[in-house]
Design a protein around this motif. Structure first.
Motif, PDB file in Angstrom:
ATOM      1  N   ALA A 118      27.552  28.785-126.680  1.00  0.00           N
ATOM      2  CA  ALA A 118      28.577  28.493-125.679  1.00  0.00           C
ATOM      3  C   ALA A 118      28.556  26.997-125.397  1.00  0.00           C
ATOM      4  CB  ALA A 118      28.308  29.290-124.417  1.00  0.00           C
ATOM      5  N   GLU A 119      27.517  26.551-124.733  1.00  0.00           N
ATOM      6  CA  GLU A 119      27.447  25.135-124.408  1.00  0.00           C
ATOM      7  C   GLU A 119      26.115  24.579-124.881  1.00  0.00           C
ATOM      8  OE1 GLU A 119      29.270  23.632-120.775  1.00  0.00           O
ATOM      9  OE2 GLU A 119      27.307  22.851-120.255  1.00  0.00           O
ATOM     10  N   THR A 120      26.177  23.400-125.429  1.00  0.00           N
ATOM     11  CA  THR A 120      24.975  22.768-125.950  1.00  0.00           C
ATOM     12  C   THR A 120      24.942  21.333-125.470  1.00  0.00           C
ATOM     13  OG1 THR A 120      25.221  24.120-127.942  1.00  0.00           O
ATOM     14  CG2 THR A 120      23.670  22.292-128.051  1.00  0.00           C
ATOM     15  N   ALA A 121      23.787  20.908-124.971  1.00  0.00           N
ATOM     16  CA  ALA A 121      23.637  19.523-124.522  1.00  0.00           C
ATOM     17  C   ALA A 121      22.557  18.836-125.334  1.00  0.00           C
ATOM     18  CB  ALA A 121      23.275  19.486-123.037  1.00  0.00           C
ATOM     19  N   ALA A 129       9.744  10.204-130.795  1.00  0.00           N
ATOM     20  CA  ALA A 129      11.089  10.557-130.352  1.00  0.00           C
ATOM     21  C   ALA A 129      11.362  12.031-130.598  1.00  0.00           C
ATOM     22  CB  ALA A 129      12.125   9.701-131.074  1.00  0.00           C
ATOM     23  N   LEU A 130      11.876  12.697-129.578  1.00  0.00           N
ATOM     24  CA  LEU A 130      12.270  14.102-129.712  1.00  0.00           C
ATOM     25  C   LEU A 130      13.750  14.236-129.390  1.00  0.00           C
ATOM     26  CD1 LEU A 130       9.338  15.929-127.865  1.00  0.00           C
ATOM     27  CD2 LEU A 130       9.538  15.369-130.294  1.00  0.00           C
ATOM     28  N   LEU A 131      14.425  15.071-130.155  1.00  0.00           N
ATOM     29  CA  LEU A 131      15.805  15.417-129.835  1.00  0.00           C
ATOM     30  C   LEU A 131      15.757  16.655-128.963  1.00  0.00           C
ATOM     31  CD1 LEU A 131      18.850  15.013-130.273  1.00  0.00           C
ATOM     32  CD2 LEU A 131      18.671  16.497-132.266  1.00  0.00           C
ATOM     33  N   GLU A 132      16.334  16.542-127.792  1.00  0.00           N
ATOM     34  CA  GLU A 132      16.308  17.671-126.875  1.00  0.00           C
ATOM     35  C   GLU A 132      17.643  18.387-126.934  1.00  0.00           C
ATOM     36  OE1 GLU A 132      14.136  17.772-122.857  1.00  0.00           O
ATOM     37  OE2 GLU A 132      16.203  17.256-122.351  1.00  0.00           O
ATOM     38  N   VAL A 133      17.606  19.667-127.219  1.00  0.00           N
ATOM     39  CA  VAL A 133      18.824  20.461-127.312  1.00  0.00           C
ATOM     40  C   VAL A 133      18.708  21.623-126.336  1.00  0.00           C
ATOM     41  CG1 VAL A 133      20.338  21.771-128.837  1.00  0.00           C
ATOM     42  CG2 VAL A 133      19.007  19.871-129.749  1.00  0.00           C
ATOM     43  N   ARG A 134      19.592  21.624-125.363  1.00  0.00           N
ATOM     44  CA  ARG A 134      19.552  22.685-124.361  1.00  0.00           C
ATOM     45  C   ARG A 134      20.907  23.349-124.272  1.00  0.00           C
ATOM     46  NH1 ARG A 134      19.547  20.602-119.992  1.00  0.00           N
ATOM     47  NH2 ARG A 134      19.558  18.433-120.631  1.00  0.00           N
TER      48      ARG A 134
END
Lengths: 224, 224
Positions: free
Chosen positions: B164-167, B188-193
């Motif tokens: 639905a929604e991803t940030a 470095a981390l890519l944060e996906v919520r």
DNA sequence: GCAGATTTGTTCGTATGTATG
DNA sequence: GCATACATACGAACAAATCTG
């Protein structure tokens, strides 16, 4: 900080944890200046290098400026990329957030493309460092950074610019980026790359932005 | 490394730059082991601390293991999130990339939700650390990590899970994340919520992943 | 504009702890 | 247990950026 060693947790992390706690408990407000490293070291009873490690650890929450001091950072700006706007500038302007650009370079590249390199400021705070490549034929003649490259393009030529593909990654700030973005080297950056098309699906721009990880959040809502 | 000081560039950055150069020129292959820090320090004629700073600087390109050594990291994996798959696991499996999960914790939270915490491995390399919350009624009973939480949910209940929604955001690896992901603290981390819905638009899951920035790239193609 | 004070940035030397093999 | 190698911590010094009077 009574525990010193023994606890099994590294000192610099204990310090980092305490700093975070003070921010979470609002004992330290965003923008507020921290005591100098030396004083913090005394207060915690540790070496100044240990305090520095703690500050690095919390690069997203604390920002330091050479020769000036350390400050509590401000929270992030959320940006939706599924609202039809091709550029962040317009979205932000509509939300009442001022956007301006500092042009670093305008260069002819390849056969017939022009590359713009710039730093983007939101509310006069450095937010991202970006590159945009457009066909020379469509390049905005006298872009002054007051609006976005895309807005200037649209104004000079009768085209509508849409997002086509966008990729997200994470990177660490190198020396140059760190300098422009006023963050420590090694801070987290959100990397956003992709390309844009006009209303007829022709590729009219490609871009790469490296955005301060402590400020940025991109939101995508995919269609059902 | 002849210049030593004077050049105006910090020593540790010169070292970091040289290491990057050697990787770019393929003098150092992915997976290859570097000399011990002490030896590198001798070779470059600097203090061991300076070498360590250089290695930290290049956390994305070089990975170190306590008591073992430093190694050249592997390149990134691209992942599209607009292909209709709700979960990365299925996309990757279709590309012939093995995916498995190490379950860290399964906890009852809130009124009636279950939270799964796990480390995700791609090709037996740690890739991300994630949390997924689902309604207790839909929680997969005996999830063993061999497939994704969503796949297990779909199998046990007759539902289809959609994004639905991803940030997207960027963050630095904390101690715990660094440990599981086998990267240095401060990488470095890519944060996906975001959250997911079923075929009828009901929210059936929320998730947060922190993905190794040196491995991850998420691609979104927005509909025209 | 300059000199000095303040504050962060970098580097060295050294010591000790901890994980791995 | 021992050797190796990374992890943390301290003290000291000087460099570089910034601010103040």
């Amino acid at each position: 900080m009574t525990g010193r060693k023994q606890s099994g947790v590294a000192l610099y992390r204990q310090v980092a944890q305490d700093l975070i706690g003070r921010v979470d408990r609002s004992e330290l407000a965003p923008g507020e200046r921290l005591e100098p490293e030396g004083r913090l070291a005394e207060r915690y009873g540790v070496n100044r290098l240990t305090v520095r490690r703690a500050l690095e650890e919390r690069a997203g929450i604390v920002r330091t400026e050479h020769g000036v001091g350390s400050f509590v950072a401000e929270p992030a700006v959320r940006h939706r990329i599924d609202d039809g706007e091709a550029s962040l500038s317009e979205s932000m302007a509509r939300r009442g957030i001022s956007v301006r650009h500092h042009v670093l370079a305008v260069a002819q590249v390849e056969p017939a493309s022009v590359e713009f390199r710039f730093v983007r400021y939101l509310e006069d705070e450095p937010w991202s460092i970006g590159e945009v490549q457009v066909p020379a034929a469509l390049a905005p003649a006298g872009w002054d950074g007051s609006n976005s490259v895309f807005a200037a393009m649209s104004a000079e030529h009768a085209i509508t610019i849409k997002r086509a593909e966008t990729a997200f990654g994470a990177a660490l700030a190198g020396p140059e980026e760190a300098g422009w973005l006023e963050v420590p080297v090694g801070s987290a950056l959100l990397e956003v790359r992709g390309f844009n098309t006009d209303q007829e699906g022709r590729v009219v721009a490609s871009f790469a932005h490296r955005i301060r990880g402590d400020r940025a959040e991109y939101v995508v809502r995919l269609p059902q």
